[in-house]
Design a protein around this motif. Sequence first.
Motif, PDB file in Angstrom:
ATOM      1  N   UNK A  15       0.801  -1.228   0.000  1.00  0.00           N
ATOM      2  CA  UNK A  15       0.000   0.000   0.000  1.00  0.00           C
ATOM      3  C   UNK A  15       0.833   1.276   0.000  1.00  0.00           C
ATOM      4  N   UNK A  16       2.116   1.189  -0.351  1.00  0.00           N
ATOM      5  CA  UNK A  16       2.926   2.406  -0.357  1.00  0.00           C
ATOM      6  C   UNK A  16       2.918   3.107  -1.711  1.00  0.00           C
ATOM      7  N   UNK A  17       2.418   2.424  -2.741  1.00  0.00           N
ATOM      8  CA  UNK A  17       2.390   3.033  -4.060  1.00  0.00           C
ATOM      9  C   UNK A  17       1.007   2.853  -4.679  1.00  0.00           C
ATOM     10  N   UNK A  18       0.607   3.840  -5.405  1.00  0.00           N
ATOM     11  CA  UNK A  18      -0.662   3.754  -6.128  1.00  0.00           C
ATOM     12  C   UNK A  18      -0.495   2.815  -7.321  1.00  0.00           C
ATOM     13  N   UNK A  19      -1.576   2.263  -7.773  1.00  0.00           N
ATOM     14  CA  UNK A  19      -1.554   1.435  -8.974  1.00  0.00           C
ATOM     15  C   UNK A  19      -1.148   2.298 -10.165  1.00  0.00           C
ATOM     16  N   UNK A  20      -0.485   1.678 -11.135  1.00  0.00           N
ATOM     17  CA  UNK A  20      -0.113   2.409 -12.342  1.00  0.00           C
ATOM     18  C   UNK A  20      -1.372   2.894 -13.058  1.00  0.00           C
ATOM     19  N   UNK A  21      -1.419   4.174 -13.460  1.00  0.00           N
ATOM     20  CA  UNK A  21      -2.608   4.684 -14.145  1.00  0.00           C
ATOM     21  C   UNK A  21      -2.754   4.118 -15.560  1.00  0.00           C
ATOM     22  N   UNK A  22      -1.668   3.691 -16.156  1.00  0.00           N
ATOM     23  CA  UNK A  22      -1.687   3.072 -17.476  1.00  0.00           C
ATOM     24  C   UNK A  22      -0.393   2.282 -17.618  1.00  0.00           C
ATOM     25  N   UNK A  23      -0.317   1.449 -18.638  1.00  0.00           N
ATOM     26  CA  UNK A  23       0.870   0.636 -18.861  1.00  0.00           C
ATOM     27  C   UNK A  23       1.575   1.092 -20.126  1.00  0.00           C
ATOM     28  N   UNK A  24       2.878   1.038 -20.069  1.00  0.00           N
ATOM     29  CA  UNK A  24       3.705   1.329 -21.227  1.00  0.00           C
ATOM     30  C   UNK A  24       4.479   0.057 -21.531  1.00  0.00           C
ATOM     31  N   UNK A  25       4.417  -0.376 -22.772  1.00  0.00           N
ATOM     32  CA  UNK A  25       5.135  -1.573 -23.180  1.00  0.00           C
ATOM     33  C   UNK A  25       6.321  -1.170 -24.031  1.00  0.00           C
ATOM     34  N   UNK A  26       7.462  -1.743 -23.706  1.00  0.00           N
ATOM     35  CA  UNK A  26       8.664  -1.506 -24.494  1.00  0.00           C
ATOM     36  C   UNK A  26       8.881  -2.770 -25.320  1.00  0.00           C
ATOM     37  N   UNK A  27       8.829  -2.591 -26.651  1.00  0.00           N
ATOM     38  CA  UNK A  27       8.911  -3.758 -27.524  1.00  0.00           C
ATOM     39  C   UNK A  27       9.763  -3.436 -28.750  1.00  0.00           C
ATOM     40  N   UNK A  28      10.455  -4.448 -29.244  1.00  0.00           N
ATOM     41  CA  UNK A  28      11.224  -4.235 -30.481  1.00  0.00           C
ATOM     42  C   UNK A  28      10.285  -3.907 -31.654  1.00  0.00           C
ATOM     43  N   UNK A  29      10.803  -3.166 -32.623  1.00  0.00           N
ATOM     44  CA  UNK A  29      10.035  -2.801 -33.808  1.00  0.00           C
ATOM     45  C   UNK A  29       9.631  -4.074 -34.550  1.00  0.00           C
ATOM     46  N   UNK A  30       8.412  -4.107 -35.023  1.00  0.00           N
ATOM     47  CA  UNK A  30       7.945  -5.229 -35.820  1.00  0.00           C
ATOM     48  C   UNK A  30       7.334  -6.356 -34.996  1.00  0.00           C
TER      49      UNK A  30
END
Length: 177
Positions: A104-119
Amino acid sequence: LFRCTYFGTAATWYSNTFDQLLQSVYWAYKLYTSASDRDGNTYTNEWDVKKIMTFCTYEFVVGELKKRGQTDVRKLLTACSGKIEEVRLWANYIKHKGGVDYKDSQAEDPFKIYIMPVGTTPESDKPIENFKSPVEIDIDENSEVMSNVHSALYDCITKVIETIDYDSYKLQFGGTN
């Protein structure tokens, strides 16, 4: 934030306290005199403190106490180690593995960012989502664990002190004044 900081600091200090207790036993019982370096050379008076201290590990100390028949001190250390094992795990993560997470020390992520190789698509490769610690601590649930560790260390230190012959370390002066 302060609760997390205090909790992590206490866990680290308790772990360090046990390490210092091991060092006290290591020096008091001169366990280092049985050490051998990587080249198979046994301890000599020429070894410096840094080299001598490399052998001061839990395994070496309890193993050497067993070899020397110091079963009372060994039992004190192994019993104490068992009682504080969880806190030592937390401290290890705090000191060496990027820390711990606190419930409970951090809020949930408001959105997700995905790091992915091109293609690639999210379906073809598993995305990197976060970098959370595998250890999560609920301070409220574990405050009693910390209290028990404090008591266990106090009891162990008190009993280990009783086993050490401090008179053998007194400065000796010749003659009478």
